[in-house]
Write a protein that holds these residues in place. Sequence first.
Motif, PDB file in Angstrom:
ATOM      1  N   MET A  32       0.815  -1.209   0.000  1.00  0.00           N
ATOM      2  CA  MET A  32       0.000   0.000   0.000  1.00  0.00           C
ATOM      3  C   MET A  32       0.850   1.260   0.000  1.00  0.00           C
ATOM      4  SD  MET A  32      -3.438  -0.619   2.291  1.00  0.00           S
ATOM      5  CE  MET A  32      -2.567  -0.827   3.848  1.00  0.00           C
ATOM      6  N   SER A  33       2.083   1.171   0.528  1.00  0.00           N
ATOM      7  CA  SER A  33       2.948   2.354   0.526  1.00  0.00           C
ATOM      8  C   SER A  33       3.398   2.733  -0.875  1.00  0.00           C
ATOM      9  CB  SER A  33       4.169   2.103   1.412  1.00  0.00           C
ATOM     10  OG  SER A  33       5.043   1.155   0.826  1.00  0.00           O
ATOM     11  N   PHE A  34       3.310   1.791  -1.813  1.00  0.00           N
ATOM     12  CA  PHE A  34       3.686   2.058  -3.205  1.00  0.00           C
ATOM     13  C   PHE A  34       2.459   2.298  -4.091  1.00  0.00           C
ATOM     14  CE2 PHE A  34       7.273  -0.331  -1.503  1.00  0.00           C
ATOM     15  CZ  PHE A  34       8.343   0.449  -1.929  1.00  0.00           C
ATOM     16  N   SER A  35       1.321   2.561  -3.461  1.00  0.00           N
ATOM     17  CA  SER A  35       0.090   2.767  -4.226  1.00  0.00           C
ATOM     18  C   SER A  35       0.123   4.106  -4.949  1.00  0.00           C
ATOM     19  CB  SER A  35      -1.125   2.707  -3.301  1.00  0.00           C
ATOM     20  OG  SER A  35      -2.305   3.003  -4.011  1.00  0.00           O
ATOM     21  N   SER A  36      -0.523   4.158  -6.089  1.00  0.00           N
ATOM     22  CA  SER A  36      -0.599   5.405  -6.860  1.00  0.00           C
ATOM     23  C   SER A  36      -1.882   6.181  -6.569  1.00  0.00           C
ATOM     24  CB  SER A  36      -0.536   5.095  -8.362  1.00  0.00           C
ATOM     25  OG  SER A  36      -1.627   4.267  -8.740  1.00  0.00           O
ATOM     26  N   THR A  37      -2.786   5.588  -5.781  1.00  0.00           N
ATOM     27  CA  THR A  37      -4.062   6.241  -5.522  1.00  0.00           C
ATOM     28  C   THR A  37      -3.993   7.136  -4.289  1.00  0.00           C
ATOM     29  OG1 THR A  37      -4.844   4.402  -4.149  1.00  0.00           O
ATOM     30  CG2 THR A  37      -5.301   4.290  -6.512  1.00  0.00           C
ATOM     31  N   ARG A  38      -4.994   7.968  -4.127  1.00  0.00           N
ATOM     32  CA  ARG A  38      -5.028   8.934  -3.027  1.00  0.00           C
ATOM     33  C   ARG A  38      -5.415   8.290  -1.701  1.00  0.00           C
ATOM     34  NH1 ARG A  38      -4.453  11.667   0.468  1.00  0.00           N
ATOM     35  NH2 ARG A  38      -4.794  13.889   0.844  1.00  0.00           N
ATOM     36  N   PHE A  39      -6.019   7.119  -1.750  1.00  0.00           N
ATOM     37  CA  PHE A  39      -6.501   6.470  -0.537  1.00  0.00           C
ATOM     38  C   PHE A  39      -5.816   5.121  -0.364  1.00  0.00           C
ATOM     39  CE2 PHE A  39      -9.903   9.113  -2.276  1.00  0.00           C
ATOM     40  CZ  PHE A  39     -10.127   9.970  -1.211  1.00  0.00           C
ATOM     41  N   LEU A  40      -5.866   4.612   0.875  1.00  0.00           N
ATOM     42  CA  LEU A  40      -5.284   3.303   1.157  1.00  0.00           C
ATOM     43  C   LEU A  40      -6.144   2.213   0.534  1.00  0.00           C
ATOM     44  CD1 LEU A  40      -4.296   3.736   4.925  1.00  0.00           C
ATOM     45  CD2 LEU A  40      -2.745   3.559   2.981  1.00  0.00           C
ATOM     46  N   THR A  41      -5.585   1.516  -0.434  1.00  0.00           N
ATOM     47  CA  THR A  41      -6.295   0.423  -1.096  1.00  0.00           C
ATOM     48  C   THR A  41      -5.359  -0.771  -1.219  1.00  0.00           C
ATOM     49  OG1 THR A  41      -5.639   1.292  -3.268  1.00  0.00           O
ATOM     50  CG2 THR A  41      -7.803   1.944  -2.425  1.00  0.00           C
TER      51      THR A  41
END
Length: 261
Positions: A32-41
């Motif tokens: 999740m720390s490498f996610s590109s979205t604005r929210f935790l997914t």
Amino acid sequence: MRQPLLPRLLFGAFVGLVLIYLILPLLIIVPMSFSSTRFLTFPPPALSLRWYAEYFGSANWMQATRMSLLIGILTVIVATPLGTAAAYAISHSQTRLMRALHMMLMLPLIVPIIIVAIGIFFVYAKVGLIQTLTGLVLANVMLGLPYVITSVVAGLQSFDKTQEMVARSLGMNRFRAFLTVTLPQIKGSVFAGGIFAFISAIDETIIALFVSGGQYQTLTKRMFTALRDEIDPTIASISTLLTAASFILVLLATTGQKKAA
């Protein structure tokens, strides 16, 4: 005589399940720390270093990080020599007073941290140490001392004390004999104790919630505040970095102890 195969397999399976349970949060937080979205997914739709850049590019996050590192370093500077001296006294004395002192110094590991934090808060409120660097360092020194003492006492138990006695019989005083003969042989244990005290200071959250603030806000308190206000993947990136740093430091401490042994 070897134990039956089935009990060993069951024990191995139980240990494996415990390890999976402990590691599972990391298997979720790190992606999740490498996610590109604005929210935790989870799983992240795409990979990005956006939130690591957000962390390193934020003046507020960097200020809190520098404060935590400063507190950690000062804690090590104070707790390591104090803990080493206490461990030396404990290992060379069998009196009831010394055993009681040893137990008292271990209390921060036994008493629930929330009780310790409340006690520190009320004491600091009376003496004016709330939201001060001195107050934060003293609190973390108290929490770090048990780690230093435990590590150094273990090192002293495997050390041949007659070597120091020989040095003293040749004219050295106790302090010089300790520095010349004992310390070089237990330096791995002292190093490990200092590292664990540093990790304790960096990761401490409960006491920081009570006594830190303003320009002396620690990283963990800022993370807690950010989680209360708005959850974004920056928290996951910081958690990943802290976990990686703690893991590396523990490896260094273990390596230092093995080399000393």
